[in-house]
Design a protein around this motif. Structure first.
Motif, short mmCIF file in Angstrom:
data_model
loop_
_atom_site.label_atom_id
_atom_site.label_comp_id
_atom_site.label_asym_id
_atom_site.label_seq_id
_atom_site.Cartn_x
_atom_site.Cartn_y
_atom_site.Cartn_z
N ASP A 278 -11.73 23.98 -2.23
CA ASP A 278 -12.15 23.42 -3.50
C ASP A 278 -13.78 23.65 -3.78
N ASP A 279 -14.08 23.69 -4.85
CA ASP A 279 -15.64 23.72 -4.98
C ASP A 279 -15.87 22.65 -5.84
N HIS A 280 -14.99 21.85 -6.35
CA HIS A 280 -15.41 20.54 -7.01
C HIS A 280 -14.33 19.33 -6.63
N PHE A 281 -14.67 18.39 -7.14
CA PHE A 281 -13.62 17.13 -6.75
C PHE A 281 -12.66 17.15 -7.91
N ASN A 282 -11.29 17.10 -7.34
CA ASN A 282 -10.10 17.16 -8.35
C ASN A 282 -9.88 15.57 -8.17
N LEU A 283 -9.02 15.26 -9.45
CA LEU A 283 -8.13 13.87 -9.42
C LEU A 283 -7.16 14.01 -8.43
N ILE A 284 -7.13 12.92 -7.52
CA ILE A 284 -6.27 12.70 -6.50
C ILE A 284 -5.25 11.92 -7.25
N ASN A 285 -3.99 12.34 -7.28
CA ASN A 285 -2.64 11.57 -7.88
C ASN A 285 -1.81 11.06 -6.57
N THR A 286 -1.81 9.64 -6.60
CA THR A 286 -1.11 9.27 -5.52
C THR A 286 -0.37 7.91 -5.95
N SER A 287 -0.05 7.01 -5.12
CA SER A 287 0.81 5.75 -5.68
C SER A 287 0.66 5.02 -4.42
N MET A 288 0.86 3.48 -4.88
CA MET A 288 0.90 2.60 -3.90
C MET A 288 1.98 2.74 -2.89
N TYR A 289 3.01 3.35 -3.37
CA TYR A 289 4.26 3.65 -2.25
C TYR A 289 3.39 4.62 -1.29
N GLU A 290 2.85 5.32 -1.67
CA GLU A 290 2.33 6.58 -0.49
C GLU A 290 1.26 5.80 0.40
N LEU A 291 0.24 5.14 -0.65
CA LEU A 291 -0.90 4.57 0.34
C LEU A 291 -0.40 3.51 1.42
N THR A 292 0.50 2.86 1.24
CA THR A 292 1.33 1.94 2.20
C THR A 292 1.97 2.62 3.17
N LYS A 293 2.64 3.97 2.95
CA LYS A 293 3.20 4.54 3.82
C LYS A 293 2.46 5.27 4.73
N VAL A 294 1.09 5.97 4.31
CA VAL A 294 0.21 6.34 5.20
C VAL A 294 -0.59 5.40 5.87
N LEU A 295 -0.87 4.26 5.35
CA LEU A 295 -1.85 3.26 6.03
C LEU A 295 -0.71 2.18 6.99
N GLY A 296 0.42 2.60 6.81
CA GLY A 296 1.43 1.79 7.89
C GLY A 296 1.54 0.19 7.25
N LEU A 297 1.54 0.23 6.00
CA LEU A 297 1.61 -1.15 5.60
C LEU A 297 2.97 -1.50 5.08
#
Length: 259
Positions: free
Chosen positions: A61-80
């Motif tokens: 990557d040579d620039h920052f892209n929009l990161i598309n995610t979800s509350m579902y994914e964030l809780t899964k990754v963070l173990g919540l």
């Protein structure tokens, strides 16, 4: 003004279409200056969110892209646990990160970069999330192989640590491991330097720093991270502790195969 605590989350699904078995095993890569010289006040959850977002950056990557995610994914990754309350707390964390300052000093250029973490934070009531890292972070997160001064670690490691002090100490130990575990890696500094690196209260005496921050962080890392075995050493001048060293005594008995 919408109160994020009162949002009704009408959906609970992963909007990210990438076929990834477990996003926890993404690699996080950041310039060493972001670990050793950045000053900020992110808490443990915010540090983990930032690691997740950084882990979504691709090496070319040579620039920052929009990161598309979800509350579902964030809780899964963070173990919540997935719940409306957890989602509202995450929305509050993202809002706090948008407003929090980070300062990064470049000694060679005598330049202080002052910025916030996110350029874009969009949260939908259906749980969809879009994030974009502030462009000021480009020298510290993009094209890192071009300069060689960066540290890489597993997202899975930092998301399982509970304390912000353990997370920050973990990163310092990874940055100090220049030969990937072939020799003992050491982080050394004065008590004041450790307070600065870990964001500890400036009023802490060394005894309080050791008992409340260093020892608990070392114990947590040793318990949860397989390839870190940390010991604390201190040097005194008279009765005063003037130098602190934390050693990682874990050594790899075989060459790395992931370089």
């Amino acid at each position: 003004m919408i109160d994020v605590r009162k949002l009704i989350w009408s959906s609970d699904r992963d909007f990210n279409q990438e076929e990834i078995h477990d996003k926890r095993y993404f690699l996080v890569a950041e310039h060493n200056d972001l670990i050793t010289k950045a000053r900020h006040d992110l808490n443990a959850r915010e540090l983990k969110i930032m690691d997740y977002v950084i882990a979504r950056i691709k090496p070319d990557d040579d620039h920052f892209n929009l990161i598309n995610t979800s509350m579902y994914e964030l809780t899964k990754v963070l173990g919540l646990k997935r719940s409306g309350n957890a989602y509202s707390q995450l929305a509050g964390s993202l809002n706090a990160m948008r407003k929090k300052d980070v300062f990064i000093y470049n000694k060679q250029e005598k330049r202080l970069t002052m910025t916030g973490w996110f350029e874009v934070v969009d949260v939908w009531e259906n749980g969809q999330v879009q994030l974009k890292i502030n462009k000021q972070f480009a020298p510290f997160l993009l094209k890192l192989k071009d300069n060689g001064y960066y540290t890489q670690y597993l997202l899975a490691d930092t998301v399982q640590l509970k304390s912000k002090y353990a997370i920050l100490l973990y990163k310092l130990m990874r940055e100090a491991d220049k030969d990937h575990g072939q020799t003992i890696s050491i982080v050394q500094g004065t008590p004041d330097e450790f307070k600065t690196w870990l964001g500890a209260p400036k009023s802490y005496t060394y005894g309080r720093l050791k008992d409340k921050i260093l020892k608990p962080a070392i114990d947590e890392i040793n318990l949860k991270i397989n390839d870190l075995d940390l010991n604390l050493f201190q040097a005194r001048r008279g009765r005063q502790v003037v130098q602190v060293e934390i050693h990682n005594n874990f050594l790899r008995r075989y060459p790395r195969t992931d370089q």
